[in-house]
Design an enzyme around this catalytic site. Structure first.
Site, PDB file in Angstrom:
ATOM      1  N   ASP A   1      26.185  23.633  32.197  1.00 54.34           N
ATOM      2  CA  ASP A   1      27.196  22.914  33.018  1.00 54.34           C
ATOM      3  C   ASP A   1      27.675  21.829  33.819  1.00 54.34           C
ATOM      4  O   ASP A   1      26.918  22.741  34.966  1.00 54.34           O
ATOM      5  CB  ASP A   1      29.218  22.997  33.018  1.00 54.34           C
TER       6      ASP A   1
ATOM      7  N   SER B   1      32.794  25.652  36.308  1.00 51.08           N
ATOM      8  CA  SER B   1      32.771  24.212  36.185  1.00 51.08           C
ATOM      9  C   SER B   1      33.895  23.557  36.716  1.00 51.08           C
ATOM     10  O   SER B   1      35.245  23.817  37.248  1.00 51.08           O
ATOM     11  CB  SER B   1      32.513  23.473  34.716  1.00 51.08           C
TER      12      SER B   1
ATOM     13  N   ASP C   1      37.457  24.149  35.165  1.00 46.24           N
ATOM     14  CA  ASP C   1      37.786  22.944  35.521  1.00 46.24           C
ATOM     15  C   ASP C   1      38.072  21.668  35.688  1.00 46.24           C
ATOM     16  O   ASP C   1      38.046  20.590  34.705  1.00 46.24           O
ATOM     17  CB  ASP C   1      37.093  21.766  33.378  1.00 46.24           C
TER      18      ASP C   1
ATOM     19  N   GLU D   1      37.708  21.531  26.631  1.00 42.83           N
ATOM     20  CA  GLU D   1      37.165  22.004  28.154  1.00 42.83           C
ATOM     21  C   GLU D   1      36.120  20.806  28.531  1.00 42.83           C
ATOM     22  O   GLU D   1      36.710  19.559  28.324  1.00 42.83           O
ATOM     23  CB  GLU D   1      35.954  22.283  27.460  1.00 42.83           C
TER      24      GLU D   1
END
Length: 490
Positions: A96, A174, A264, A359
């Site tokens: 990522d 991330s 995230d 995600e």
């Protein structure tokens, strides 16, 4: 307080009263097929079973298909190396990634450089997951031009922060990064603890931030000179709006089918306010999970026939247990100017009964509309006809940040890929980067599954272009770019 939901409940009560007063015929006509049936959308948008099922009919459409890449041209990132404690060089996986962006989502230029943050680590150690900083001259585009400034955080930074949640950090996951109006690099990422039942640590995820100090010691070189203002913003969910890790795993009986997400963080600004949009799961006030969710028409379709048919099928399906647990969501919080929590807001969209995991939310405003993208795996979905090799980037659009977010391309499909995970060109974590003065965005991702090959490492995928047109999108034909390219010249 969710006024939309209260108003809706009041409407339901009024309608129910009218039906009861209307006689037995009207009551019988309105009665659900099953006493457990209900229709509650909680005042938020939903990724429905009908929409995702209909996406199957769009598989193979070139507008939505990730381009085919030539495996013979794929390179490992030359600078993605580190030295272990014995002085041995390790060629790292890089998966990522996210660029340093301006407040509007376009790529920021830092003193003539583009900066990219990414997760990287030893292919032989799945727990070696930390954030590295890559950079290149803003005019360069080749994968060979990306240089590695090393890890952003030192091992001791989690203790120096004097933060009760950072002290248990095991991995860095991330996030996003913004170039502030003060000319600083502000990083947002996910602090994850280890999963250790003896320590009552359940892989808890916390939205976290730090200012990354960057210097240019000599021409062509950037250094990470440490971090400051390193702190937690939102710890693991509040339970009512967003599921927390204790609800998922802290009851003494671990259900290994449960997939708790709280990660995230993606930074955006709107009308002078700051927000983080993130991956989560719905809490107790927004549908949560469990058997009751299987009887909620809002998760299926506007069609009662589809609801009844699909519900009956799901109740007898081996996917039933997974559908009960599935309560993925894209959440949002407002943060203060000092990057502390200001307000927990209602989810932007949820995927109850469809999937537990949507995600890497990526959101930006373009031409007066908010575009919201998220990555999803068929292996985590509960829809017949979608299998483990299906990979998606889903897209939704709204006229305001609060929604309602409606599916792009009628179903929400924006990108689809169907490849063997052992194909070197298998790619995931697609990320849409808006470009200045054009309706086209650049799509980045990583390629090659981590640890699947001896010589080929997870690396930057070739980028490509996507055209946005209100609720529609399409992959631009013959638009494959360099590996890791994040801007295009128009």
């Amino acid at each position: 307080m969710n006024f939309k939901r209260l108003a809706k409940q009041a409407t339901i009560v009024t309608l129910s009263t009218a039906i009861l007063a209307g006689g037995d015929g009207l009551l019988a006509q309105a009665a659900p097929k099953d006493a457990k049936d209900h229709n509650e959308d909680y005042g938020i948008s939903h990724i429905t079973r009908s929409d995702v099922s209909d996406m199957i009919n769009q598989h193979g459409n070139s507008d939505f298909t990730v381009p085919e890449f030539d495996a013979s041209t794929i390179e490992n990132i030359p600078s993605a190396t580190k030295t272990d404690e014995n002085g041995n060089e390790i060629v790292m996986d890089v998966w990522d990634t996210w660029p340093l962006q301006n407040a509007d989502g376009t790529v920021a230029e830092y003193n003539g450089y583009h900066i990219l943050f990414g997760l990287a680590g030893d292919p032989d150690n799945p727990n070696d997951t930390f954030i590295y900083m890559f950079y290149k001259d803003a005019d360069d585009k080749s994968i060979d031009d990306w240089k590695n400034a090393g890890r952003v955080f030192d091992d001791e930074d989690k203790y120096l922060a004097d933060d009760e949640y950072l002290k248990d950090q095991s991995e860095e996951w991330s996030g996003s990064a913004t170039f502030t109006s003060d000319g600083e690099v502000r990083l947002f990422y996910t602090n994850r603890t280890e999963f250790n039942l003896d320590k009552e640590l359940y892989g808890k995820q916390t939205l976290t931030t730090a200012q990354v100090n960057v210097s240019e010691p000599e021409a062509g070189t950037l250094n990470v000179d440490g971090v400051e203002d390193h702190k937690s913003i939102f710890e693991g969910g509040d339970g009512s709006v967003y599921q927390n890790v204790q609800q998922a795993f802290g009851n003494g009986e671990i259900d290994w089918n449960e997939n708790h997400t709280f990660r995230d963080p993606h930074y955006i600004e709107e009308d002078g306010s700051k927000y983080l949009v993130f991956e989560a799961n719905t809490g107790t006030e927004f549908g949560y999970s469990g058997e009751e969710s299987l009887y909620n028409r809002a998760y299926y379709s506007n069609s009662n026939k589809y609801f009844q048919d699909e519900k009956d099928k799901l109740l007898e399906s081996p996917q039933r247990d997974f559908a009960e647990l599935a309560n993925g969501a894209i959440g949002i919080i407002e943060i203060n100017d000092d990057y502390t929590l200001k307000e927990v807001k209602d989810p932007l969209i949820a995927s109850n009964t469809v999937t537990d995991e949507i995600e890497r939310p990526n959101i930006f405003k373009k031409d007066g509309k908010w575009y919201l993208f998220t990555s999803a795996r068929g292996s985590k979905m509960t829809i017949d006809g979608i299998d483990d090799e299906d990979i998606y980037m889903l897209g939704y659009v709204a006229n305001s940040l609060d929604g309602e977010f409606k599916p792009m391309n009628k179903t929400g499909i924006v990108l689809h890929q169907d490849l063997d995970p052992y194909d070197v060109t298998w790619n995931y974590a697609h990320y849409a980067i808006p470009q200045e003065n054009t309706d086209e965005v650049v799509i980045t991702s990583y390629m090659t599954n981590r640890g699947y090959f001896e010589d080929e490492k997870s690396t930057f995928s070739p980028s490509f272009k996507l055209d946005l047109n209100s609720k529609k999108s399409s992959v631009v034909e013959d638009s494959i770019l360099e590996q890791g390219q994040i801007t295009v010249d128009e």
